[in-house]
Scaffold this motif. Structure first.
Motif, PDB file in Angstrom:
ATOM      1  N   ASN A 134       0.803  -1.223   0.000  1.00  0.00           N
ATOM      2  CA  ASN A 134       0.000   0.000   0.000  1.00  0.00           C
ATOM      3  C   ASN A 134       0.839   1.278   0.000  1.00  0.00           C
ATOM      4  O   ASN A 134       0.287   2.381   0.095  1.00  0.00           O
ATOM      5  CB  ASN A 134      -0.939   0.008   1.214  1.00  0.00           C
ATOM      6  N   LEU A 135       2.144   1.142  -0.098  1.00  0.00           N
ATOM      7  CA  LEU A 135       3.023   2.308  -0.107  1.00  0.00           C
ATOM      8  C   LEU A 135       2.711   3.213  -1.299  1.00  0.00           C
ATOM      9  O   LEU A 135       2.605   2.753  -2.431  1.00  0.00           O
ATOM     10  CB  LEU A 135       4.482   1.853  -0.174  1.00  0.00           C
ATOM     11  N   ILE A 136       2.561   4.513  -1.028  1.00  0.00           N
ATOM     12  CA  ILE A 136       2.285   5.495  -2.082  1.00  0.00           C
ATOM     13  C   ILE A 136       3.544   6.317  -2.327  1.00  0.00           C
ATOM     14  O   ILE A 136       3.950   7.103  -1.466  1.00  0.00           O
ATOM     15  CB  ILE A 136       1.132   6.432  -1.682  1.00  0.00           C
ATOM     16  N   PRO A 137       4.200   6.172  -3.482  1.00  0.00           N
ATOM     17  CA  PRO A 137       5.377   6.991  -3.795  1.00  0.00           C
ATOM     18  C   PRO A 137       4.929   8.312  -4.437  1.00  0.00           C
ATOM     19  O   PRO A 137       4.176   8.313  -5.412  1.00  0.00           O
ATOM     20  CB  PRO A 137       6.159   6.133  -4.785  1.00  0.00           C
ATOM     21  N   LEU A 138       5.401   9.419  -3.883  1.00  0.00           N
ATOM     22  CA  LEU A 138       5.066  10.752  -4.383  1.00  0.00           C
ATOM     23  C   LEU A 138       6.349  11.473  -4.783  1.00  0.00           C
ATOM     24  O   LEU A 138       7.249  11.650  -3.957  1.00  0.00           O
ATOM     25  CB  LEU A 138       4.329  11.548  -3.304  1.00  0.00           C
ATOM     26  N   ILE A 139       6.442  11.871  -6.039  1.00  0.00           N
ATOM     27  CA  ILE A 139       7.633  12.549  -6.559  1.00  0.00           C
ATOM     28  C   ILE A 139       7.376  14.048  -6.613  1.00  0.00           C
ATOM     29  O   ILE A 139       6.336  14.489  -7.105  1.00  0.00           O
ATOM     30  CB  ILE A 139       7.978  12.041  -7.966  1.00  0.00           C
ATOM     31  N   ILE A 140       8.315  14.851  -6.117  1.00  0.00           N
ATOM     32  CA  ILE A 140       8.197  16.305  -6.168  1.00  0.00           C
ATOM     33  C   ILE A 140       9.486  16.897  -6.740  1.00  0.00           C
ATOM     34  O   ILE A 140      10.582  16.534  -6.301  1.00  0.00           O
ATOM     35  CB  ILE A 140       7.897  16.903  -4.765  1.00  0.00           C
ATOM     36  N   ILE A 141       9.363  17.751  -7.725  1.00  0.00           N
ATOM     37  CA  ILE A 141      10.532  18.468  -8.241  1.00  0.00           C
ATOM     38  C   ILE A 141      10.961  19.466  -7.174  1.00  0.00           C
ATOM     39  O   ILE A 141      10.166  20.288  -6.706  1.00  0.00           O
ATOM     40  CB  ILE A 141      10.209  19.181  -9.557  1.00  0.00           C
ATOM     41  N   SER A 142      12.221  19.395  -6.783  1.00  0.00           N
ATOM     42  CA  SER A 142      12.715  20.151  -5.625  1.00  0.00           C
ATOM     43  C   SER A 142      13.956  20.970  -5.989  1.00  0.00           C
ATOM     44  O   SER A 142      14.711  20.604  -6.895  1.00  0.00           O
ATOM     45  CB  SER A 142      13.047  19.167  -4.490  1.00  0.00           C
ATOM     46  N   LYS A 143      14.132  22.069  -5.278  1.00  0.00           N
ATOM     47  CA  LYS A 143      15.304  22.924  -5.447  1.00  0.00           C
ATOM     48  C   LYS A 143      15.492  23.342  -6.908  1.00  0.00           C
ATOM     49  O   LYS A 143      16.609  23.433  -7.405  1.00  0.00           O
ATOM     50  CB  LYS A 143      16.560  22.232  -4.906  1.00  0.00           C
ATOM     51  N   ALA A 144      14.363  23.571  -7.574  1.00  0.00           N
ATOM     52  CA  ALA A 144      14.409  24.021  -8.968  1.00  0.00           C
ATOM     53  C   ALA A 144      14.749  25.504  -9.011  1.00  0.00           C
ATOM     54  O   ALA A 144      14.304  26.285  -8.166  1.00  0.00           O
ATOM     55  CB  ALA A 144      13.060  23.783  -9.636  1.00  0.00           C
ATOM     56  N   SER A 145      15.539  25.899  -9.984  1.00  0.00           N
ATOM     57  CA  SER A 145      15.912  27.305 -10.105  1.00  0.00           C
ATOM     58  C   SER A 145      14.711  28.131 -10.559  1.00  0.00           C
ATOM     59  O   SER A 145      14.029  27.770 -11.521  1.00  0.00           O
ATOM     60  CB  SER A 145      17.053  27.467 -11.104  1.00  0.00           C
ATOM     61  N   PRO A 146      14.437  29.270  -9.885  1.00  0.00           N
ATOM     62  CA  PRO A 146      13.350  30.149 -10.326  1.00  0.00           C
ATOM     63  C   PRO A 146      13.745  31.013 -11.519  1.00  0.00           C
ATOM     64  O   PRO A 146      12.932  31.790 -12.025  1.00  0.00           O
ATOM     65  CB  PRO A 146      13.082  31.008  -9.081  1.00  0.00           C
ATOM     66  N   ASN A 147      14.999  30.904 -11.965  1.00  0.00           N
ATOM     67  CA  ASN A 147      15.480  31.670 -13.109  1.00  0.00           C
ATOM     68  C   ASN A 147      14.728  31.237 -14.372  1.00  0.00           C
ATOM     69  O   ASN A 147      14.799  30.073 -14.776  1.00  0.00           O
ATOM     70  CB  ASN A 147      16.983  31.424 -13.294  1.00  0.00           C
TER      71      ASN A 147
END
Length: 221
Positions: A134-147
């Motif tokens: 039942n594990l739910i893997p959630l991917i999040i784009i992180s530390k992305a440049s705001p440039n």
């Protein structure tokens, strides 16, 4: 509910995300504990920055070794929510966290090296799901440049994640950009929700709402 934050690649923003999630859940009145399963003891260092006149933003404990899963189970008797921050490597702590968690969050930076490491993480999580179905893997784009000139890297990663056939993985619609407010908050010993309004705070709260929706829709909490 148990949420673990993992990535074999260091520097992806795991500890920052763990701290901010724990602070937000605590501010919302939940009984929560943040388990520091990172040998670098990032959570302890963060708390040392906090003004001694302020209450702790959450309960925390350091847990390492082969008994992590068993000790997490014991903590469930006392706490409604457990967040596990793991180190930036493939470790027994990371694999045990995956076995006991309801949700695993994988922050990934828009870079070629992080994507190659992510491929291995997909395999590790797939192995964990054999035991923890039942594990739910959630991917999040992180530390992305705001440039805006680097926006293509973000879009390329979005396309890669959305086109990749990763069974049962959820790709976050939100992005955690690398903003100074996150760093400043850490060095004040505060969660991002404890500081004045900022783009970083807005980014985080949008992701938190999305996470909360997943929790409610899956009936986890």
């Amino acid at each position: 509910m148990i949420i673990s934050i993992v990535n074999e690649k260091g520097g992806s923003g795991k500890s920052t995300l763990a701290i901010n999630l724990a602070t937000k859940f605590h501010c919302d009145g939940n009984d929560i504990i943040l388990v520091d399963a990172d040998p670098q003891r990032s959570i302890e260092h963060f708390l040392n920055f906090r003004d001694e006149n302020l209450d702790l933003p959450f309960n925390s404990v350091s847990k390492l070794g082969e008994t992590l899963a068993k000790e997490i189970k014991n903590l469930q008797e006392k706490y409604k929510i457990i967040i596990i921050d793991t180190g930036g490597r493939d470790s027994k702590e990371m694999r045990q966290a995956l076995i006991v968690s309801d949700i695993v969050i994988v922050p990934i930076i828009p870079s070629g090296l992080d994507i190659s490491v992510f491929e291995k993480m997909v395999g590790i999580i797939a192995e964990a799901k054999i035991i923890n179905e039942n594990l739910i893997p959630l991917i999040i784009i992180s530390k992305a440049s705001p440039n805006p000139f680097l926006e293509k890297k973000i879009n390329d990663l979005k396309e890669y994640l959305n086109n990749k056939d990763i069974e049962d993985f959820v790709v976050s619609k939100n992005i955690l950009f690398e903003r100074e407010a996150f760093k400043n908050a850490i060095f004040e010993g505060k969660g991002i929700v404890e500081i004045e309004n900022s783009k970083a705070k807005d980014d985080f709260l949008k992701f938190f709402v999305e996470l909360d929706d997943i929790i409610k829709n899956k009936g986890i909490l």
